[in-house]
Design an enzyme around this catalytic site. Structure first.
Site, mmCIF file in Angstrom:
data_model
loop_
_atom_site.group_PDB
_atom_site.id
_atom_site.type_symbol
_atom_site.label_atom_id
_atom_site.label_comp_id
_atom_site.label_asym_id
_atom_site.label_seq_id
_atom_site.Cartn_x
_atom_site.Cartn_y
_atom_site.Cartn_z
ATOM 1 N N CYS A 85 -27.095 7.515 -13.351
ATOM 2 C CA CYS A 85 -27.374 8.482 -14.457
ATOM 3 C C CYS A 85 -26.259 8.378 -15.315
ATOM 4 O O CYS A 85 -26.514 8.166 -16.530
ATOM 5 C CB CYS A 85 -27.694 9.690 -13.849
ATOM 6 N N ASN A 117 1.081 -1.395 0.059
ATOM 7 C CA ASN A 117 -0.058 -0.107 0.079
ATOM 8 C C ASN A 117 0.789 1.290 0.051
ATOM 9 O O ASN A 117 0.525 2.417 -0.374
ATOM 10 C CB ASN A 117 -0.947 0.014 1.179
ATOM 11 N N ASP A 149 -12.647 1.223 -5.013
ATOM 12 C CA ASP A 149 -12.404 0.662 -6.461
ATOM 13 C C ASP A 149 -13.133 -0.385 -7.024
ATOM 14 O O ASP A 149 -12.662 -1.262 -7.865
ATOM 15 C CB ASP A 149 -10.942 0.207 -6.462
ATOM 16 N N CYS A 202 -6.286 -2.065 -9.408
ATOM 17 C CA CYS A 202 -5.076 -1.726 -9.139
ATOM 18 C C CYS A 202 -4.010 -2.586 -8.788
ATOM 19 O O CYS A 202 -2.688 -2.631 -9.033
ATOM 20 C CB CYS A 202 -4.592 -0.289 -8.393
ATOM 21 N N CYS A 221 -2.765 -16.887 -13.220
ATOM 22 C CA CYS A 221 -2.638 -15.416 -13.117
ATOM 23 C C CYS A 221 -1.886 -14.924 -12.038
ATOM 24 O O CYS A 221 -1.337 -15.861 -11.354
ATOM 25 C CB CYS A 221 -4.183 -14.834 -13.458
#
Length: 439
Positions: A217, A111, A171, A231, A395
């Site tokens: 909207c 972080n 996020d 991220c 992955c």
């Protein structure tokens, strides 16, 4: 002379002297009262605060009315990460009266390059406690309220009801829709931002409450779940997410200090691209959408359940494989390095593949799977034609690999197909001797 005002001659001089003394004492009392307490308009600021905020007090757009408005305000920040950290720092520095911080996560080493509110010494602490410590050290005049919990439909209304302005520093689309819905329901303006890789965007929603557009909207439908990149998977440059968080703080200060009736007539979205020649762009957005399910004529009456938001946005495990198609790192390692040696396909992007890789793996980036729709990338087709063997898909975290493995299964490959739970990160923890690092 007759009447009540008649004063005997021998008392006239004494009466005049007493009246003069009374006037003198009243003037002295007024002076001491004024010295003991400041004028009503400045009661909200201490002498230290005048000095602390002096540079922004000088601005005509802020002045004493704006500074007292900031001190009386209550601002909630949802998510104390890359966006929430700089936003909280600048709001505390500006003199927001009370800051609310909600986040269920703890501080991790990864972080620190962008979440500048936290420190190496607070690794392992809940983010809200780490943040509160830093903010109180920056400005002891700011009251801090912390919620060391996840933001959910179950607590959203109780939490948001207590605040004047809300900042969405999360996020994931599921949280963004939930936060926006709660702000519409409770009539709170929302400052929403996002950042990924080298780009960011920001918009002020539900401003003014009941008139401005909401998140639905602007984005009536969420993006496909398989296209969502955090991220933690796609990466982000620290100053990029920092710039967007600072802009959230700026928009919040403008919201709180602007004169009544000065709301924007048309919402605008701010775009930032660190790689572009013109890094900042502003785009006028459409206003409130008449048929919006949240803020339209019918309006939202209550929040949905956790499951409803997850289903609307597409839950990650909607693409999950059954357990028979999933391998632990130990199982995959035994097969790939010691056993039948199936084809190991790493679907991370080329940059991540360059950081570290399992010996013998081939790189076919996940974006290639997305680009070909429902089929298979040519690279995979070619590899499978060369040898009819089993396939293991890997992955970074074990999410994209499930989608790719499922695509392979649906395409009818001849061999068996698995993905690896936990991905390359788990591999680094289990078998660092293979040259894999956690990042």
């Amino acid at each position: 002379m007759s009447g009540p005002d008649r004063i005997p001659p021998h008392l006239a001089d004494e009466t005049a002297s007493l009246r003069a003394r009374i006037a003198e004492l009243e003037a002295e009392l007024t002076y001491h009262r004024a010295a003991a307490s400041p004028p009503p308009s400045t009661l909200d600021l201490t002498r230290e605060e005048y000095l602390r905020y002096s540079r922004q007090l000088l601005l005509p757009q802020i002045g004493l009315p704006g500074q007292t408005a900031l001190k009386r305000s209550r601002v909630l920040i949802v998510g104390i990460g890359g966006l929430g950290s700089p936003a909280a720092l600048y709001l505390a520095g500006a003199g927001i009266g009370t800051l609310g911080l909600i986040d269920h996560d703890v501080v991790e080493t990864s972080n620190l390059h962008r979440q500048v509110l936290h420190r190496t010494s607070t690794i392992g602490l809940p983010k809200v406690l780490s943040a509160a410590k830093a903010l109180r050290d920056l400005n002891p005049h700011v009251q801090i309220t912390t919620y060391a919990e996840a933001f959910t439909p179950g607590n959203a209304e109780d939490v948001i009801a207590q605040w004047d302005v809300v900042l969405d520093c999360t996020d994931h689309p599921k949280l963004r829709y939930l936060i926006s819905d709660a702000c519409v329901l409770l009539g709170k303006p929302l400052v929403s931002a996002s950042a990924l890789k080298l780009e960011g965007q920001l918009i002020v929603l539900n401003d003014p409450p009941g008139k401005g557009p909401c998140y639905r909207c602007i984005w009536p439908r969420p993006p496909p779940p398989e296209s969502i990149i955090s991220c933690g998977e796609g990466g982000v440059l620290g100053p990029v997410v920092g710039a967007m968080g600072v802009m959230q703080a700026l928009e919040t200060i403008k919201l709180i200090t602007r004169p009544k009736g000065k709301e924007l007539t048309q919402p605008r979205m701010l775009f930032f691209s660190a790689a572009a020649e013109t890094m900042w762009r502003t785009l006028k957005m459409r206003g409130r959408r008449e048929g919006c399910v949240a803020c339209g004529q019918q309006g939202i009456k209550n929040l949905g359940s956790e499951e409803e938001y997850a289903l609307f946005c597409g839950v990650p495990n909607a693409f999950a494989l059954e357990e028979e198609y999933r391998l632990s790192v130990r199982q995959a390692r035994e097969l790939v390095l010691l056993g039948t040696k199936p084809l190991l396909v790493d679907v991370r992007d080329r940059t991540q593949f360059g950081i570290c890789k399992v010996p013998g793996s081939v790189n076919v980036p996940f974006e290639r799977f997305l680009a070909v729709g429902e089929g298979l990338p040519e690279e995979i087709v070619g590899l499978l034609q060369e040898e009819r063997r089993d396939v293991v898909v890997l992955c970074r975290l074990g999410n994209d690999s499930q989608v790719a493995a499922k695509r392979l299964l649906e395409s009818g490959v001849h061999g068996r197909v698995w993905d690896v739970r936990g991905g390359i990160r788990e591999w680094a923890r289990i078998a660092p001797e293979d040259g894999i690092v956690e990042y």
